[in-house]
Design a protein around this motif. Structure first.
Motif, PDB file in Angstrom:
ATOM      1  N   ASP A 106      -6.287   0.439 -11.348  1.00  0.00           N
ATOM      2  CA  ASP A 106      -5.987  -0.992 -11.218  1.00  0.00           C
ATOM      3  C   ASP A 106      -6.334  -1.722 -12.514  1.00  0.00           C
ATOM      4  O   ASP A 106      -5.587  -2.576 -12.992  1.00  0.00           O
ATOM      5  CB  ASP A 106      -6.772  -1.603 -10.049  1.00  0.00           C
ATOM      6  CG  ASP A 106      -6.392  -0.993  -8.699  1.00  0.00           C
ATOM      7  OD1 ASP A 106      -6.250   0.238  -8.621  1.00  0.00           O
ATOM      8  OD2 ASP A 106      -6.239  -1.756  -7.720  1.00  0.00           O
ATOM      9  N   SER A 122      -0.234   2.478  -8.196  1.00  0.00           N
ATOM     10  CA  SER A 122      -0.298   1.996  -9.580  1.00  0.00           C
ATOM     11  C   SER A 122       0.992   1.282  -9.974  1.00  0.00           C
ATOM     12  O   SER A 122       0.956   0.192 -10.562  1.00  0.00           O
ATOM     13  CB  SER A 122      -0.516   3.171 -10.543  1.00  0.00           C
ATOM     14  OG  SER A 122      -1.643   3.926 -10.183  1.00  0.00           O
ATOM     15  N   TYR A 129      -1.702   7.766   1.223  1.00  0.00           N
ATOM     16  CA  TYR A 129      -2.344   9.067   1.443  1.00  0.00           C
ATOM     17  C   TYR A 129      -3.824   8.981   1.764  1.00  0.00           C
ATOM     18  O   TYR A 129      -4.521   9.977   1.733  1.00  0.00           O
ATOM     19  CB  TYR A 129      -2.109  10.005   0.247  1.00  0.00           C
ATOM     20  CG  TYR A 129      -2.517   9.450  -1.107  1.00  0.00           C
ATOM     21  CD1 TYR A 129      -3.845   9.389  -1.475  1.00  0.00           C
ATOM     22  CD2 TYR A 129      -1.560   8.993  -2.010  1.00  0.00           C
ATOM     23  CE1 TYR A 129      -4.221   8.881  -2.707  1.00  0.00           C
ATOM     24  CE2 TYR A 129      -1.923   8.489  -3.238  1.00  0.00           C
ATOM     25  CZ  TYR A 129      -3.251   8.440  -3.581  1.00  0.00           C
ATOM     26  OH  TYR A 129      -3.617   7.934  -4.797  1.00  0.00           O
ATOM     27  N   LYS A 130      -4.322   7.784   2.050  1.00  0.00           N
ATOM     28  CA  LYS A 130      -5.729   7.703   2.472  1.00  0.00           C
ATOM     29  C   LYS A 130      -5.775   7.561   3.996  1.00  0.00           C
ATOM     30  O   LYS A 130      -5.442   8.498   4.699  1.00  0.00           O
ATOM     31  CB  LYS A 130      -6.433   6.588   1.718  1.00  0.00           C
ATOM     32  CG  LYS A 130      -6.640   6.993   0.252  1.00  0.00           C
ATOM     33  CD  LYS A 130      -7.138   5.918  -0.643  1.00  0.00           C
ATOM     34  CE  LYS A 130      -7.225   6.451  -2.074  1.00  0.00           C
ATOM     35  NZ  LYS A 130      -7.000   5.400  -3.066  1.00  0.00           N
TER      36      LYS A 130
HETATM   37  C1  LIG Z   1      -6.531   5.577  -4.379  1.00  0.00           C
HETATM   38  C2  LIG Z   1      -6.356   4.297  -5.104  1.00  0.00           C
HETATM   39  C3  LIG Z   1      -5.268   4.087  -5.945  1.00  0.00           C
HETATM   40  C4  LIG Z   1      -4.302   5.203  -6.187  1.00  0.00           C
HETATM   41  O1  LIG Z   1      -3.263   4.866  -7.026  1.00  0.00           O
HETATM   42  P1  LIG Z   1      -2.082   5.919  -7.247  1.00  0.00           P
HETATM   43  O2  LIG Z   1      -1.091   5.168  -8.028  1.00  0.00           O
HETATM   44  O3  LIG Z   1      -1.619   6.332  -5.884  1.00  0.00           O
HETATM   45  O4  LIG Z   1      -2.648   7.091  -7.946  1.00  0.00           O
HETATM   46  C5  LIG Z   1      -5.128   2.852  -6.549  1.00  0.00           C
HETATM   47  N1  LIG Z   1      -6.021   1.868  -6.349  1.00  0.00           N
HETATM   48  C6  LIG Z   1      -7.100   2.045  -5.544  1.00  0.00           C
HETATM   49  C7  LIG Z   1      -8.056   0.939  -5.334  1.00  0.00           C
HETATM   50  C8  LIG Z   1      -7.313   3.273  -4.915  1.00  0.00           C
HETATM   51  O5  LIG Z   1      -8.370   3.456  -4.141  1.00  0.00           O
END
Ligand SMILES: *Cc1c(COP(=O)(O)O)cnc(C)c1O
Length: 370
Positions: free
Chosen positions: A63, A29, A165-166
């Motif tokens: 997003d 983010s 983390y994915k």
């Molecule tokens: C998992 C994911 C996020 C995660 O954002 P964080 O800032 O790590 O919480 C952001 N955008 C997409 C498309 C995601 O799949």
């Protein structure tokens, strides 16, 4: 001190970026805020009449929230289109196209190079979120090697962010990454001008001088422990280079997701499940989503109780014109998910549906705050 660059260079190898083009930092983010700010600055300088940020209606909420907030702050408009309308919506009003490569809900994958090219043809910049791509599907941020002579018309992306983390296996809360195309590297500016992005952080000078290139995307002290763990995860993915790298991972991922979808159809027929991910290999990321009118949440809970950990994603209200169904989502990490795991998962799903076990009260209880 150089961990963000060192881990960044490793992640770069998985997404078609060169050394020195990508750093590991902050969260997805926050990085999106940085790259969207930078992209708006560039278009504001080059084409101030462009006031639209174009994204996809079913993009991941964070997003859209970041874009909405920044648009408000900067006097831009966030416009959302359906996936199939994106090409048509790229016009002379669009400053930045901001998309997620693989949709978190459906697993549908965009044609990154073609859309980047279309954005450039329309005079806009292209930002890609690789959260569900890095480590799972081939990504080529440079759009097929050398850029076209005219960089404005290139098939490469302009900016990218992604998640640690994915599919990169960095563990819970792992830091994210951020990339900028070399053509913008010394030209962009981002508002989170912290000392780690300074040209000489340990001079402790009162005025900000941005570091050269991607390092100016760093802000404050990195999460060193988390980044060290992420490096292990990335190294594990890179170890697959000996066996064909991302191409081999992709081949296994497609075989896994195809097997899972075929088995669900063959063994769980008559239970109201429909495939909500693209059947066509070229359009599918590394997940399979199943839609069901009723009980999706409880079915996922019943599966989790059996050790098959999927996700539930709520649909939208049926009075919404673009109504989305409730979804059961299964992610396949090709590095370590086995074919027998796909088989076992479907067998558990079949048993949960056939026995009606998912109707038990315990599985209908919502745990998380909704
Ligand atoms: C998992 C994911 C996020 C995660 O954002 P964080 O800032 O790590 O919480 C952001 N955008 C997409 C498309 C995601 O799949």
């Amino acid at each position: 001190m150089t961990l963000p660059q060192r881990v960044g260079d490793k992640i770069a190898r998985l997404v078609g970026a060169g050394p020195g083009e990508l750093v590991c930092a902050d969260s997805t983010s926050v990085n999106l805020f940085k790259v969207l700010s930078a992209a708006l600055n560039i278009t504001q300088a080059d084409a101030p009449q462009r006031r639209v940020i174009l994204s996809e209606r079913s993009n991941f909420p964070t997003d859209l929230y970041i874009a909405e907030a920044l648009a408000r702050e900067r006097g831009f408009m966030l416009e959302l289109a359906d996936a199939d309308d994106l090409f048509a919506r790229l016009d002379e009003r669009v400053a930045v196209m901001m998309l997620t490569h693989v949709n978190y809900r459906s697993g549908r994958m965009h044609e990154m190079a073609a859309l980047s090219q279309a954005a450039h043809d329309a005079g806009a910049l292209a930002i890609w979120d690789l959260a569900h791509s890095a480590g799972a599907v081939p990504v080529d941020l440079h759009g097929g090697g050398a850029d076209f002579v005219d960089p404005v018309r290139s098939r490469s992306a302009d900016f990218a962010v992604g998640c640690g983390y994915k599919y990169l296996n960095g563990g819970p809360g792992a830091p994210a990454f951020v990339w900028v195309h070399p053509r913008h590297a010394d030209r962009f500016w981002q508002p989170l001008a912290g000392w780690m992005g300074h040209a000489a952080p340990f001079e402790f000078s009162p005025g900000y001088r941005p570091a050269a290139g991607i390092a100016r995307y760093l802000c404050g002290t990195p999460a060193v422990l988390a980044m060290a763990a992420l490096e292990c995860g990335v190294d594990t993915v890179l170890a697959a280079e000996r066996f064909g790298g991302v191409a081999a991972l992709r081949a296994k991922s497609l075989a896994l997701t195809r097997l899972f979808a075929d088995l669900v159809e063959a063994r769980c027929g008559g239970h109201g499940l429909t495939l909500a991910s693209p059947r066509h290999d070229g359009h599918r990321g590394s997940q399979v989503c199943l839609a069901r009118d009723e009980g999706a949440y409880a079915i996922v809970q019943a599966l989790i109780a059996r050790g098959v950990v999927g996700d539930y994603r709520a649909g939208s209200a049926s009075n919404d014109s673009a109504a989305l169904p409730d979804i059961l989502r299964f992610g396949f990490t090709p590095l370590y998910t086995r074919f027998v795991d796909a088989w076992d998962a479907v067998e558990h799903l079949r048993q949960v549906l056939e026995s009606g076990a998912w109707r038990r009260d315990e599985f209908g209880q919502r745990h998380a705050v909704t």
